[in-house]
Design a protein around this motif. Structure first.
Motif, short mmCIF file in Angstrom:
data_model
loop_
_atom_site.label_atom_id
_atom_site.label_comp_id
_atom_site.label_asym_id
_atom_site.label_seq_id
_atom_site.Cartn_x
_atom_site.Cartn_y
_atom_site.Cartn_z
N GLU A 71 0.83 -1.21 0.00
CA GLU A 71 0.00 0.00 0.00
C GLU A 71 0.86 1.26 0.00
OE1 GLU A 71 -3.30 2.32 2.77
OE2 GLU A 71 -2.92 0.18 3.12
N LEU A 72 1.94 1.24 0.79
CA LEU A 72 2.81 2.40 0.86
C LEU A 72 3.49 2.65 -0.49
CD1 LEU A 72 4.15 4.65 2.44
CD2 LEU A 72 5.80 2.99 3.33
N ALA A 73 3.97 1.60 -1.13
CA ALA A 73 4.61 1.75 -2.44
C ALA A 73 3.64 2.33 -3.46
CB ALA A 73 5.14 0.40 -2.91
N ALA A 74 2.36 1.95 -3.35
CA ALA A 74 1.35 2.44 -4.30
C ALA A 74 1.10 3.94 -4.13
CB ALA A 74 0.04 1.67 -4.11
N ARG A 75 1.43 4.49 -2.97
CA ARG A 75 1.22 5.93 -2.75
C ARG A 75 2.09 6.79 -3.65
NH1 ARG A 75 -2.13 6.81 1.87
NH2 ARG A 75 -3.12 4.77 2.21
N PHE A 76 3.15 6.21 -4.20
CA PHE A 76 4.05 6.96 -5.07
C PHE A 76 3.61 6.93 -6.54
CE2 PHE A 76 6.60 6.50 -1.32
CZ PHE A 76 7.39 7.64 -1.30
N LEU A 77 2.55 6.18 -6.83
CA LEU A 77 2.03 6.13 -8.20
C LEU A 77 1.29 7.42 -8.51
CD1 LEU A 77 0.63 2.48 -8.24
CD2 LEU A 77 2.72 3.30 -9.34
N ARG A 87 3.00 17.26 -9.07
CA ARG A 87 2.92 15.80 -8.96
C ARG A 87 3.55 15.31 -7.66
NH1 ARG A 87 5.65 13.63 -14.17
NH2 ARG A 87 5.76 15.72 -15.03
N LEU A 88 4.74 15.82 -7.37
CA LEU A 88 5.43 15.41 -6.14
C LEU A 88 4.65 15.83 -4.90
CD1 LEU A 88 9.20 16.13 -6.92
CD2 LEU A 88 7.97 13.95 -7.03
N LEU A 89 3.99 16.97 -4.98
CA LEU A 89 3.21 17.42 -3.83
C LEU A 89 2.03 16.49 -3.58
CD1 LEU A 89 3.07 19.61 -1.69
CD2 LEU A 89 1.65 20.97 -3.23
N ARG A 90 1.39 16.01 -4.64
CA ARG A 90 0.30 15.05 -4.48
C ARG A 90 0.82 13.73 -3.92
NH1 ARG A 90 -1.43 17.57 -9.35
NH2 ARG A 90 -0.46 15.96 -10.67
N VAL A 91 1.99 13.31 -4.39
CA VAL A 91 2.60 12.08 -3.87
C VAL A 91 2.88 12.21 -2.38
CG1 VAL A 91 4.71 10.69 -3.91
CG2 VAL A 91 3.59 11.29 -6.05
N GLN A 130 12.72 1.01 -3.32
CA GLN A 130 13.00 0.84 -4.74
C GLN A 130 11.81 1.27 -5.58
OE1 GLN A 130 15.81 0.19 -6.11
NE2 GLN A 130 15.15 -0.04 -8.25
N ALA A 131 10.61 0.95 -5.13
CA ALA A 131 9.41 1.35 -5.86
C ALA A 131 9.30 2.87 -5.92
CB ALA A 131 8.16 0.76 -5.19
N ALA A 132 9.58 3.53 -4.80
CA ALA A 132 9.54 4.99 -4.78
C ALA A 132 10.60 5.57 -5.72
CB ALA A 132 9.76 5.50 -3.36
N TYR A 133 11.79 5.00 -5.68
CA TYR A 133 12.89 5.43 -6.55
C TYR A 133 12.51 5.31 -8.02
CZ TYR A 133 17.37 4.92 -9.03
OH TYR A 133 18.42 5.02 -9.93
N GLU A 134 11.95 4.18 -8.39
CA GLU A 134 11.58 3.96 -9.79
C GLU A 134 10.46 4.88 -10.24
OE1 GLU A 134 10.72 -0.19 -10.05
OE2 GLU A 134 12.82 -0.81 -9.84
N GLN A 135 9.53 5.17 -9.34
CA GLN A 135 8.44 6.08 -9.70
C GLN A 135 8.95 7.49 -9.94
OE1 GLN A 135 5.12 5.75 -10.45
NE2 GLN A 135 5.76 3.60 -10.58
#
Length: 240
Positions: A71-77, A87-91, A130-135
């Protein structure tokens, strides 16, 4: 008169229920403080039945962390449309929603808990990072980052994580200010790196070209420019 009949859950359904119950309890208290008896009571089943589905508290804890990590990784989508600053502010808004809702669980995930030091827990933490980094790389439209860009993005992800952990300890800074500050931190990290590297300078130029004056990055420039007269007055020199 009718009597209520409790529906019997299948194995997977019961496991998911227990994971949800455990995650809810972990969201309000440290996992170390939550017992199997409490989880069983909240799920409406017996303690032995919990052990029927999970061999121990650590396995249930890791299953709950797995759900939390996903769930936390999905927050960076975030759809790759519009200025990067917005975009970063919404993330960051969604990231802090999670931190706010799952404070003790988030702290346990990042600092360790009943599963501290286990390879499973460490792997889950690394997956989130890693998910956050890739996003973020996807937002920058970069497939093969340079060493400096990787340093900027990974440093920023680490900064967001540590900022959230510190904020949880008393919430002494307004959350909205921290979300905006973290977006500004990303721009600052990129700007410093751009001063040393032409490739980073090109990326920063491309980012800023799409930023409106009233966006997060534009606001940062305004805040910094407002400091110039004060620095000049105190130091007796004009910055050029």
């Amino acid at each position: 008169m009718t009597t209520g009949v409790r529906r019997r859950m299948g194995v997977e359904e019961r496991k998911q229920q227990l994971i949800g119950v455990a995650l809810e309890l972990f969201s309000h208290r440290s996992p170390d403080e939550v017992s199997i008896d409490e989880i069983a009571a909240a799920a409406g089943i017996s303690r032995p039945l919990v052990y029927h589905y999970f061999p121990g508290k650590q396995s249930l804890y890791e299953a709950a962390l797995r759900r939390a990590a996903d769930e936390l990784a999905a927050r960076f989508l975030e759809p790759p449309q519009g200025p990067l600053g917005a975009r970063l502010l919404r993330v960051m808004g969604r990231f802090f929603d999670f931190v706010d809702d799952h404070g003790p669980g988030f702290a346990a995930l990042m600092r360790g808990g009943p599963a501290v030091g286990s390879s499973t827990t460490n792997a889950m933490i690394d997956e989130v990072r890693q998910a956050a980094y890739e996003q973020i790389l996807a937002h920058l439209d970069v497939e093969r980052p340079s060493a400096r860009l990787e340093l900027v993005v990974r440093s920023w992800v680490s900064l967001a994580e540590s900022t959230a952990l510190i904020w949880l300890d008393g919430r002494r800074v307004p959350r909205a200010e921290l979300e905006l500050q973290l977006v500004h931190d990303f721009a600052a990290l990129a700007a410093v790196s751009a001063a040393y590297d032409t490739e980073m300078a090109d990326i920063l130029t491309r980012i800023l070209a799409d930023e409106p004056a009233d966006g997060p990055f534009g606001e940062l420039v305004g805040r910094l420019m407002a400091l110039v007269p004060r620095v000049s007055a105190q130091g007796g020199q004009t910055l050029r």
